[in-house]
Design a protein around this motif. Structure first.
Motif, PDB file in Angstrom:
ATOM      1  N   ALA A   1       0.827  -1.207   0.000  1.00  0.00           N
ATOM      2  CA  ALA A   1       0.000   0.000   0.000  1.00  0.00           C
ATOM      3  C   ALA A   1       0.861   1.257   0.000  1.00  0.00           C
ATOM      4  O   ALA A   1       0.551   2.245  -0.669  1.00  0.00           O
ATOM      5  N   ALA A   2       1.954   1.228   0.761  1.00  0.00           N
ATOM      6  CA  ALA A   2       2.854   2.370   0.793  1.00  0.00           C
ATOM      7  C   ALA A   2       3.456   2.627  -0.574  1.00  0.00           C
ATOM      8  O   ALA A   2       3.601   3.780  -1.006  1.00  0.00           O
ATOM      9  N   ALA A   3       3.808   1.551  -1.274  1.00  0.00           N
ATOM     10  CA  ALA A   3       4.339   1.699  -2.624  1.00  0.00           C
ATOM     11  C   ALA A   3       3.292   2.273  -3.570  1.00  0.00           C
ATOM     12  O   ALA A   3       3.631   2.892  -4.579  1.00  0.00           O
ATOM     13  N   ASP A   4       2.021   2.087  -3.226  1.00  0.00           N
ATOM     14  CA  ASP A   4       0.928   2.627  -4.031  1.00  0.00           C
ATOM     15  C   ASP A   4       0.577   4.052  -3.625  1.00  0.00           C
ATOM     16  O   ASP A   4      -0.339   4.655  -4.186  1.00  0.00           O
ATOM     17  N   GLY A   5       1.274   4.582  -2.609  1.00  0.00           N
ATOM     18  CA  GLY A   5       1.061   5.961  -2.189  1.00  0.00           C
ATOM     19  C   GLY A   5       0.177   6.144  -0.977  1.00  0.00           C
ATOM     20  O   GLY A   5      -0.145   7.282  -0.614  1.00  0.00           O
ATOM     21  N   ALA A   6      -0.216   5.066  -0.308  1.00  0.00           N
ATOM     22  CA  ALA A   6      -1.076   5.189   0.873  1.00  0.00           C
ATOM     23  C   ALA A   6      -0.303   5.827   2.020  1.00  0.00           C
ATOM     24  O   ALA A   6       0.892   5.581   2.196  1.00  0.00           O
ATOM     25  N   THR A   7      -0.983   6.623   2.812  1.00  0.00           N
ATOM     26  CA  THR A   7      -0.350   7.290   3.942  1.00  0.00           C
ATOM     27  C   THR A   7      -0.473   6.448   5.203  1.00  0.00           C
ATOM     28  O   THR A   7      -1.441   5.706   5.378  1.00  0.00           O
ATOM     29  N   GLY A   8       0.518   6.570   6.080  1.00  0.00           N
ATOM     30  CA  GLY A   8       0.488   5.869   7.357  1.00  0.00           C
ATOM     31  C   GLY A   8       0.896   4.415   7.287  1.00  0.00           C
ATOM     32  O   GLY A   8       1.020   3.756   8.323  1.00  0.00           O
ATOM     33  N   ALA A   9       1.110   3.886   6.084  1.00  0.00           N
ATOM     34  CA  ALA A   9       1.385   2.461   5.931  1.00  0.00           C
ATOM     35  C   ALA A   9       2.833   2.117   6.268  1.00  0.00           C
ATOM     36  O   ALA A   9       3.108   1.096   6.900  1.00  0.00           O
ATOM     37  N   THR A  10       3.750   2.944   5.854  1.00  0.00           N
ATOM     38  CA  THR A  10       5.169   2.655   6.075  1.00  0.00           C
ATOM     39  C   THR A  10       5.490   2.575   7.563  1.00  0.00           C
ATOM     40  O   THR A  10       6.173   1.647   8.025  1.00  0.00           O
ATOM     41  N   GLU A  11       5.013   3.554   8.329  1.00  0.00           N
ATOM     42  CA  GLU A  11       5.290   3.573   9.755  1.00  0.00           C
ATOM     43  C   GLU A  11       4.695   2.362  10.458  1.00  0.00           C
ATOM     44  O   GLU A  11       5.343   1.746  11.318  1.00  0.00           O
ATOM     45  N   ALA A  12       3.465   2.017  10.102  1.00  0.00           N
ATOM     46  CA  ALA A  12       2.808   0.863  10.733  1.00  0.00           C
ATOM     47  C   ALA A  12       3.537  -0.432  10.399  1.00  0.00           C
ATOM     48  O   ALA A  12       3.708  -1.307  11.260  1.00  0.00           O
ATOM     49  N   ALA A  13       3.988  -0.561   9.157  1.00  0.00           N
ATOM     50  CA  ALA A  13       4.713  -1.768   8.755  1.00  0.00           C
ATOM     51  C   ALA A  13       6.029  -1.891   9.511  1.00  0.00           C
ATOM     52  O   ALA A  13       6.406  -2.990   9.945  1.00  0.00           O
ATOM     53  N   GLY A  14       6.733  -0.781   9.681  1.00  0.00           N
ATOM     54  CA  GLY A  14       7.995  -0.825  10.410  1.00  0.00           C
ATOM     55  C   GLY A  14       7.815  -1.220  11.860  1.00  0.00           C
ATOM     56  O   GLY A  14       8.586  -2.032  12.404  1.00  0.00           O
ATOM     57  N   LYS A  15       6.798  -0.679  12.501  1.00  0.00           N
ATOM     58  CA  LYS A  15       6.520  -1.014  13.895  1.00  0.00           C
ATOM     59  C   LYS A  15       6.142  -2.482  14.031  1.00  0.00           C
ATOM     60  O   LYS A  15       6.550  -3.160  14.989  1.00  0.00           O
ATOM     61  N   ALA A  16       5.377  -2.987  13.068  1.00  0.00           N
ATOM     62  CA  ALA A  16       4.970  -4.396  13.104  1.00  0.00           C
ATOM     63  C   ALA A  16       6.159  -5.313  12.874  1.00  0.00           C
ATOM     64  O   ALA A  16       6.271  -6.381  13.505  1.00  0.00           O
ATOM     65  N   ALA A  17       7.060  -4.932  11.985  1.00  0.00           N
ATOM     66  CA  ALA A  17       8.251  -5.748  11.743  1.00  0.00           C
ATOM     67  C   ALA A  17       9.111  -5.813  13.001  1.00  0.00           C
ATOM     68  O   ALA A  17       9.678  -6.869  13.328  1.00  0.00           O
ATOM     69  N   ASP A  18       9.218  -4.709  13.715  1.00  0.00           N
ATOM     70  CA  ASP A  18       9.970  -4.716  14.975  1.00  0.00           C
ATOM     71  C   ASP A  18       9.343  -5.676  15.974  1.00  0.00           C
ATOM     72  O   ASP A  18      10.051  -6.382  16.713  1.00  0.00           O
ATOM     73  N   TRP A  19       8.007  -5.700  16.012  1.00  0.00           N
ATOM     74  CA  TRP A  19       7.328  -6.623  16.917  1.00  0.00           C
ATOM     75  C   TRP A  19       7.611  -8.073  16.527  1.00  0.00           C
ATOM     76  O   TRP A  19       7.839  -8.928  17.396  1.00  0.00           O
ATOM     77  N   LEU A  20       7.622  -8.352  15.233  1.00  0.00           N
ATOM     78  CA  LEU A  20       7.921  -9.712  14.783  1.00  0.00           C
ATOM     79  C   LEU A  20       9.318 -10.136  15.221  1.00  0.00           C
ATOM     80  O   LEU A  20       9.520 -11.285  15.645  1.00  0.00           O
ATOM     81  N   VAL A  21      10.269  -9.241  15.112  1.00  0.00           N
ATOM     82  CA  VAL A  21      11.634  -9.555  15.544  1.00  0.00           C
ATOM     83  C   VAL A  21      11.639 -10.001  17.006  1.00  0.00           C
ATOM     84  O   VAL A  21      12.321 -10.966  17.381  1.00  0.00           O
ATOM     85  N   ASP A  22      10.850  -9.336  17.814  1.00  0.00           N
ATOM     86  CA  ASP A  22      10.795  -9.667  19.236  1.00  0.00           C
ATOM     87  C   ASP A  22      10.132 -11.016  19.505  1.00  0.00           C
ATOM     88  O   ASP A  22      10.321 -11.593  20.584  1.00  0.00           O
ATOM     89  N   GLN A  23       9.345 -11.510  18.558  1.00  0.00           N
ATOM     90  CA  GLN A  23       8.648 -12.791  18.758  1.00  0.00           C
ATOM     91  C   GLN A  23       9.461 -13.980  18.281  1.00  0.00           C
ATOM     92  O   GLN A  23       9.059 -15.133  18.503  1.00  0.00           O
ATOM     93  N   GLN A  24      10.565 -13.744  17.607  1.00  0.00           N
ATOM     94  CA  GLN A  24      11.335 -14.847  17.025  1.00  0.00           C
ATOM     95  C   GLN A  24      12.011 -15.683  18.110  1.00  0.00           C
ATOM     96  O   GLN A  24      12.586 -15.156  19.059  1.00  0.00           O
ATOM     97  N   HIS A  25      11.915 -16.998  17.964  1.00  0.00           N
ATOM     98  CA  HIS A  25      12.538 -17.913  18.915  1.00  0.00           C
ATOM     99  C   HIS A  25      14.046 -17.975  18.681  1.00  0.00           C
ATOM    100  O   HIS A  25      14.556 -17.543  17.635  1.00  0.00           O
ATOM    101  N   ALA A  26      14.748 -18.548  19.628  1.00  0.00           N
ATOM    102  CA  ALA A  26      16.207 -18.611  19.560  1.00  0.00           C
ATOM    103  C   ALA A  26      16.692 -19.366  18.322  1.00  0.00           C
ATOM    104  O   ALA A  26      17.760 -19.060  17.774  1.00  0.00           O
ATOM    105  N   ASP A  27      15.911 -20.363  17.871  1.00  0.00           N
ATOM    106  CA  ASP A  27      16.327 -21.148  16.705  1.00  0.00           C
ATOM    107  C   ASP A  27      15.867 -20.531  15.389  1.00  0.00           C
ATOM    108  O   ASP A  27      16.027 -21.132  14.320  1.00  0.00           O
ATOM    109  N   GLY A  28      15.255 -19.345  15.443  1.00  0.00           N
ATOM    110  CA  GLY A  28      14.813 -18.661  14.239  1.00  0.00           C
ATOM    111  C   GLY A  28      13.358 -18.890  13.889  1.00  0.00           C
ATOM    112  O   GLY A  28      12.827 -18.245  12.976  1.00  0.00           O
TER     113      GLY A  28
END
Length: 486
Positions: free
Chosen positions: A247-274
């Motif tokens: 959506a951000a690539a299509d010009g939608a507003t607010g999408a880039t920031e939300a995606a970045g925050k969500a990716a950070d959350w995913l990093v925190d959920q990753q187990h030790a083995d990946g």
């Protein structure tokens, strides 16, 4: 040329160059690193095994009949890897011929119902496949999807993809997976309405993850911020990250920031083995959640974490050398370590679970973002990978599975599904709007070139155009300045 005309031209060139550069750089140009060659090869091995599971262009469900949601997942997985074009073509034709078998209850004798999630997923798949989404099997999927998006009169539910229900179909059960497919499909087929993006963003919780269901026991919830005790879901978050980036690539507003925050959350959920786990019945580490999360992390530029996820997926793959009793099924990816151990000892016992695990898991190996599948070539691997043996001749009018009798499972199994939304074509007792927890890349009708540069996930055209404008503008200004000096 007069000095004033030179000055005006120079200023005009600078302004045009700056405006174009600003417009282009406003679009996220995250470069997705190519997967390790071994992981690209593993993805192709998985796709080759999956291709062999198709029969007449269809993947079967747990009870033997066609499973249209799973078939779409399989087509898209094959597209992500560029494996076995004949199977992909035959399956794409079958899906196009059975649109209403997938997104309605017509086959069950219940007219009037349209599944919003299934319709949105079909829109995405048709668009990513290079087919005409306005005439896919005779259906205008873009128009139909837009007609299912809640309007301004829906209040805080504005922008939500919904199902068209009847008294016999049960309530609307659309969820965050469905919303992500709607955003992806609309972005890939034309402009994405900002309302659909805004509704998806409202499903993001304060910590960064996304909830699976927008509804609570009290009814539709305005946003995750206003829902106490909301359950954050890895799979839904991974889908949302990729939809928001598209959506951000299509010009939608607010999408880039939300995606970045969500990716950070995913990093925190990753187990030790990946690895990653889902929520509810899929809390334990599994290949479905790991595949989606790894793909999302790659799309968001979290390369190290994406590589760790790919490593965890490779560890769940059967190989000819280490497959034991299941060596003949080399390439298939187990749902979890228990399934792998059982298969090595006794062979694959539940093929349906492996068919559901493999297409989603291989997405974390191939690491082509959902927003780019069908646009970028699949990453190359060190050597050729044998394709599946079940490669029927593509046909525009498939007839092998055109039975009017419902063939989907009315009670889909949970063990192979990464979320409460199975990919089986379900009947009225479970009107889940999500066609599958498997992410949907594309069904490319022709085999993309595999010998070129690895995929980047971002088109290089923007970079080339920016460079051309900057260099060209600089040269022109230099010439003009010299003329002025003369």
């Amino acid at each position: 040329m007069s000095r004033s005309r030179s000055r005006r031209l120079g200023v005009g060139v600078l302004a045009a160059t700056a405006a174009t550069t600003a417009a282009l750089t406003a679009v996220p140009l995250t470069v997705v690193a190519a997967p390790a060659p071994a992981h690209a090869a593993a993805a192709r091995d998985a796709a080759s095994w999956l291709a062999g599971e198709f029969a007449d262009g269809v993947l079967p469900g747990p009870f033997g009949g066609p499973d249209w949601g799973l078939t779409v997942d399989g087509v898209l997985a094959l597209s992500a890897t560029g494996v076995d074009a004949p199977v992909r073509q035959a399956a794409t034709a079958q899906v196009a011929a059975h649109v209403r078998s997938y997104n309605s209850y017509d086959d069950w004798g219940i007219p009037g119902f349209t599944d919003g999630g299934a319709t949105a997923k079909l829109l995405y798949a048709a668009s990513a496949a290079g087919a005409d989404p306005t005439d896919f099997g005779g259906f205008d999927l873009r128009t139909e999807t837009l007609s299912l998006v809640a309007g301004a009169d829906a209040g805080h539910q504005r922008g939500r993809i919904t199902s068209r229900t009847t008294a016999d179909s049960g309530p609307d059960a659309s969820n965050t997976f469905d919303q992500s497919f709607a955003v992806l499909g609309l972005a890939r087929s034309g402009d994405v309405p900002q309302d659909t993006v805004d509704f998806l963003v409202r499903q993001q919780c304060a910590a960064g993850g996304f909830r699976l269901y927008p509804d609570t026991a009290a009814g539709p919830s305005p946003s995750c911020y206003e829902q106490a005790g909301a359950t954050l879901d890895v799979d839904s978050t991974a889908m949302a990250v990729q939809a928001l980036l598209a959506a951000a690539a299509d010009g939608a507003t607010g999408a880039t920031e939300a995606a970045g925050k969500a990716a950070d959350w995913l990093v925190d959920q990753q187990h030790a083995d990946g690895s990653f786990g889902g929520s509810g019945p899929t809390t334990g580490a599994n290949s479905n959640s790991t595949g989606l999360a790894g793909q999302a992390l790659a799309a968001a530029g979290r390369d190290a974490e994406a590589a760790r996820a790919a490593g965890a997926l490779a560890a769940l793959q059967l190989t000819a050398a280490d497959g034991g009793a299941a060596a003949a099924d080399a390439g298939a990816i187990a749902y979890n370590t228990e399934s792998l151990a059982t298969a090595v000892e006794s062979g694959i016992m539940d093929r349906d679970q492996w068919r559901r695990a493999t297409p989603q898991a291989l997405l974390g190996l191939v690491q082509v973002p959902l927003g780019r599948i069908g646009l970028d070539p699949p990453p190359s691997s060190p050597g050729p990978t044998p394709t599946g043996t079940a490669s029927p001749t593509p046909t525009a009018s498939p007839t092998a599975t055109t039975s009017p009798t419902p063939t989907g499972s009315p009670t889909p199994t949970v063990t192979a599904s990464p979320t409460p939304s199975p990919s089986a074509t379900t009947g009225p007792p479970t009107p889940s709007a999500t066609a599958s927890a498997t992410a949907a890349p594309s069904a490319t009708p022709t085999t993309p070139g595999l010998g070129g540069l690895p995929t980047t996930g971002a088109a290089v055209t923007s970079y080339v155009l920016i460079a051309f404008l900057l260099v060209g503008g600089g040269v022109l200004l230099l010439v003009l300045s010299r003329r002025r000096a003369a």
